[in-house]
Design an enzyme around this catalytic site. Structure first.
Site, PDB file in Angstrom:
ATOM      1  N   SER A 101     -57.089  26.248  14.136  1.00  0.00           N
ATOM      2  CA  SER A 101     -57.829  25.896  12.775  1.00  0.00           C
ATOM      3  C   SER A 101     -57.607  26.773  11.576  1.00  0.00           C
ATOM      4  CB  SER A 101     -59.155  25.719  13.468  1.00  0.00           C
ATOM      5  OG  SER A 101     -59.903  25.001  12.445  1.00  0.00           O
ATOM      6  N   HIS A 102     -58.735  27.472  11.214  1.00  0.00           N
ATOM      7  CA  HIS A 102     -58.645  28.100  10.133  1.00  0.00           C
ATOM      8  C   HIS A 102     -58.249  29.564  10.543  1.00  0.00           C
ATOM      9  CE1 HIS A 102     -62.243  28.970  12.195  1.00  0.00           C
ATOM     10  NE2 HIS A 102     -62.274  30.317  11.535  1.00  0.00           N
ATOM     11  N   ASP A 108     -55.802  22.987  10.465  1.00  0.00           N
ATOM     12  CA  ASP A 108     -55.874  21.725  11.095  1.00  0.00           C
ATOM     13  C   ASP A 108     -56.325  20.456  10.387  1.00  0.00           C
ATOM     14  OD1 ASP A 108     -58.238  22.768  11.550  1.00  0.00           O
ATOM     15  OD2 ASP A 108     -58.472  21.699  13.452  1.00  0.00           O
ATOM     16  N   LYS A 113     -65.039  16.810  12.455  1.00  0.00           N
ATOM     17  CA  LYS A 113     -65.157  17.114  11.113  1.00  0.00           C
ATOM     18  C   LYS A 113     -63.734  16.659  10.402  1.00  0.00           C
ATOM     19  CE  LYS A 113     -64.725  22.032  11.161  1.00  0.00           C
ATOM     20  NZ  LYS A 113     -64.814  22.512  12.564  1.00  0.00           N
ATOM     21  N   ASP A 169     -59.692  19.732   9.126  1.00  0.00           N
ATOM     22  CA  ASP A 169     -61.056  19.369   9.574  1.00  0.00           C
ATOM     23  C   ASP A 169     -62.005  20.081   8.669  1.00  0.00           C
ATOM     24  OD1 ASP A 169     -60.957  21.685  11.046  1.00  0.00           O
ATOM     25  OD2 ASP A 169     -61.657  21.208  12.929  1.00  0.00           O
ATOM     26  N   ARG A 170     -61.698  20.879   7.926  1.00  0.00           N
ATOM     27  CA  ARG A 170     -62.521  21.493   7.061  1.00  0.00           C
ATOM     28  C   ARG A 170     -62.271  21.280   5.671  1.00  0.00           C
ATOM     29  NH1 ARG A 170     -64.192  27.801   8.751  1.00  0.00           N
ATOM     30  NH2 ARG A 170     -64.271  27.121  10.971  1.00  0.00           N
TER      31      ARG A 170
HETATM   32  C1  VG1 Z   1     -66.583  28.547  13.658  1.00  0.00           C
HETATM   33  C2  VG1 Z   1     -67.823  27.979  12.729  1.00  0.00           C
HETATM   34  C3  VG1 Z   1     -68.096  26.569  13.379  1.00  0.00           C
HETATM   35  C4  VG1 Z   1     -66.952  25.656  13.532  1.00  0.00           C
HETATM   36  C5  VG1 Z   1     -65.865  26.267  14.479  1.00  0.00           C
HETATM   37  C6  VG1 Z   1     -64.657  25.619  14.567  1.00  0.00           C
HETATM   38  O1  VG1 Z   1     -67.008  28.817  14.899  1.00  0.00           O
HETATM   39  O2  VG1 Z   1     -68.468  28.776  12.529  1.00  0.00           O
HETATM   40  O3  VG1 Z   1     -69.232  25.910  12.730  1.00  0.00           O
HETATM   41  O4  VG1 Z   1     -67.297  24.557  14.495  1.00  0.00           O
HETATM   42  O5  VG1 Z   1     -65.622  27.571  13.713  1.00  0.00           O
HETATM   43  O6  VG1 Z   1     -64.207  25.197  13.220  1.00  0.00           O
HETATM   44  P1  VG1 Z   1     -67.472  30.265  15.245  1.00  0.00           P
HETATM   45  O7  VG1 Z   1     -68.034  30.416  16.583  1.00  0.00           O
HETATM   46  O8  VG1 Z   1     -66.428  31.109  14.858  1.00  0.00           O
HETATM   47  O9  VG1 Z   1     -68.775  30.688  14.339  1.00  0.00           O
HETATM   48  V1  VG1 Z   1     -62.457  25.155  13.000  1.00  0.00           V
HETATM   49  O10 VG1 Z   1     -61.924  24.302  11.718  1.00  0.00           O
HETATM   50  O11 VG1 Z   1     -61.935  26.671  13.534  1.00  0.00           O
HETATM   51  O12 VG1 Z   1     -62.056  23.827  14.521  1.00  0.00           O
HETATM   52 CO    CO Z   2     -60.345  23.376  11.660  1.00  0.00          CO
END
Ligand code: VG1
Ligand code: CO
Length: 543
Positions: A113-114, A279, A376, A281-282
């Protein structure tokens, strides 16, 4: 082509976090690491025999190799069919859509993801269930349990499969269908939003900039915004997905998308800016000299979604993760909609959407989406905003100001303290948890604690309980601080401190968020002892 059964043994720590299993890329590239986890997915979900899957990822380093391995393992485990994005590419929401559209038995998505990508950065894998959503906790726990029982995995020995050419092919007895990653998704967006109205707004001179951050959304945004909606060529920047995201940190927030912020603050800047993550979704939404916090974006969408054709009938209900601000709750209350508060992570929204209880969901972490898929969806949020702007003829700044004038403003910020000593961070949370019963009535930095608890959630649909989801401190006067440890990091611990304070208006709506939140920031530090327990006074990232 030979069917191989390879002896293996359990590898420690293959426990999925908030969103799948994430580790440093070299860890994933270790002998058997990926193979073990994929076999555990099949084993924990009743085997792959006769089943169909969607497979794809965000194109980060090792995505291409991992897709080849998964295809060969799916074939060896007897799967009937795999739909794979060309070159192994699928955004997370596009994968969710394909699972639903083609009614597969699930999907395997490759992404961290990010988190940055590259040979020494992060990689990840997650399993999505047939509803298109991230596996719920019962399933991820079953997968984790299966990783601890492995004695072998199955794979076929074969040359690399051609996943660059669109169309069907056979891999042993398994059908492989290589699909264009964008077209099905773009078609879905056309059914939800008023493309004519957006196109007309752009035709009248509305200018936008979408920063894909060298991650997966480039091809999606180009096709939809430039080709189908007529935005000027070059409106989508950093549009080519690269294995290391061009060295960028594809996390759409003001810190990591600083270039976009600069462009929107410039003299002759565009009317609208947006960015997405690794990816897809954000999303981050920015107007001319106007930053829209994700919690506010959710509330504005809740108040205006009916302006988009796909939502003209109104929303069934809304849901937000617990640390997300209560701005959306105020819209829900006014409209008489149900509003749910869930733990962090999109997997908790799935049951509510499946049951038809909610249409719109959101998280403070730049995540917004609806029941059109079960993830998302960054590009969806951008199109929703464009549709609202086109339908109202207002600027982002005006829309936000009018929203605050009507509902009041919920000042909000998240402070991240990164790369903490994991034991020290866990001990700090433990200590705080132990002190919770004694906190109500006490005063810290001038604020009195009204309530203090550790958030536990009972799923209203299946009754499952998830405890330990974040420490909540509510102060007299309504300010709130939440603390939890991240479940997506790959080294050390990250403490997330979420802060919120509501101003009813009409005065006091235009303060700087950090200024408005200063008292609750001080009180939270004071109560948790952040400086003394983990040695930090200032956060690494503020959103
Ligand atoms: C983080 C965010 C959460 C989100 C998750 C996955 O998780 O806070 O809101 O759903 O990332 O997003 P955490 O446990 O690090 O707080 V993504 O776009 O990284 O799949
Ligand atoms: Co993501």
């Amino acid at each position: 082509m030979t069917l191989l059964t390879i002896p293996t043994q359990p590898i420690d720590g293959q426990k999925p976090g908030t969103s799948g299993l994430r580790k440093k890329t070299p860890v994933f590239m270790q002998h058997h690491y990926l193979e073990n986890f994929v076999q555990a997915i099949f084993d924990a979900t009743g085997g792959a025999a006769g089943k169909s899957y969607v497979v794809g990822g965000d194109g980060r380093y090792f995505n291409d190799r991992a897709v080849q391995v998964i295809l060969r393992m799916a074939a060896a485990n007897g799967a009937a069919k795999v739909i794979v994005g060309a070159n192994g590419i699928l955004s997370t929401p596009a994968a969710s859509h394909l699972i639903r559209k083609y009614q597969t038995d699930g999907g395997i998505i490759l992404s961290a993801s990010h988190n940055p990508g590259g040979p020494n950065e992060d990689f990840g894998i997650k399993f999505n269930t047939p509803n298109g959503g991230p596996a719920p906790e019962q399933v991820t726990e079953a997968i984790f349990a299966a990783t601890g029982r492995l004695t072998e995995y199955r794979i076929i020995e074969v040359q690399d499969i051609d996943i660059a050419t669109l169309g069907p092919q056979m891999l042993g007895d398994m059908h492989v269908s290589v699909v264009d990653p964008v077209s099905d998704y773009a078609d879905l967006m056309e059914t939800l939003f008023d493309f004519n109205a957006i196109r007309a707004m752009i035709g009248r001179g509305f200018r936008l900039r979408f920063d894909a951050m060298c991650a997966v959304t480039g091809p999606y945004a180009r096709e939809i915004l430039e080709n189908r909606l007529g935005a000027a060529a070059g409106s989508v920047v950093n549009a080519t997905p690269l294995p290391d995201f061009g060295g960028m940190h594809p996390d759409p927030n003001p810190t990591w998308a600083a270039d976009l912020m600069d462009k929107l603050w410039a003299e002759d800047g565009p009317d609208f800016g947006a960015a997405s993550d690794g990816d897809g979704d954000r999303n981050m939404i920015v107007g001319r000299r106007t930053y829209v916090s994700p919690s506010d974006s959710l509330a504005v969408i809740a108040a205006n979604a009916h302006l988009a054709p796909g939502y003209a009938g109104g929303l069934a209900g809304v849901a937000r993760s617990m640390p997300t601000s209560t701005a959306v709750d105020r819209v829900a209350a006014e409209r008489g909609m149900e509003c749910f508060e869930t733990p962090t992570g999109w997997k908790f929204f799935g049951n509510l959407m499946d049951a038809g209880r909610v249409t719109l969901c959101g998280e403070e972490s730049f995540g917004t989406g609806s029941s059109h898929v079960r993830e998302k969806d960054g590009v969806w949020a951008v199109l929703m905003w464009l549709n609202i702007l086109a339908a109202t003829g207002k600027s982002v700044a005006d829309l936000l100001a009018e929203h605050w004038a009507r509902y009041g403003r919920t000042y909000y910020s998240r402070h991240d303290f990164e790369a903490l000593d994991a034991d020290a961070a866990a001990a700090m949370i433990e200590d705080l948890r132990a002190r919770l019963p004694g906190l109500p009535g006490t005063t810290a930095s001038g604020l009195t604690v009204a309530a203090a608890d550790d958030f536990a959630y009972t799923d209203p649909v299946d009754g499952s309980v998830s405890a330990g989801q974040g420490i909540r401190l509510t102060f007299e006067g309504g300010a709130r601080a939440v603390m939890r440890l991240s479940g997506t990091g790959t080294s050390g611990a990250t403490l997330r401190l979420y802060l919120e304070h509501h101003a009813d208006g009409p005065d006091g709506l235009t303060l700087d968020a950090q200024e408005a939140l200063a008292p609750v920031i001080r009180a939270a530090h004071d109560i948790a002892g952040i400086a003394e327990k983990v040695g930090r006074t200032t956060p690494d990232v503020v959103t």
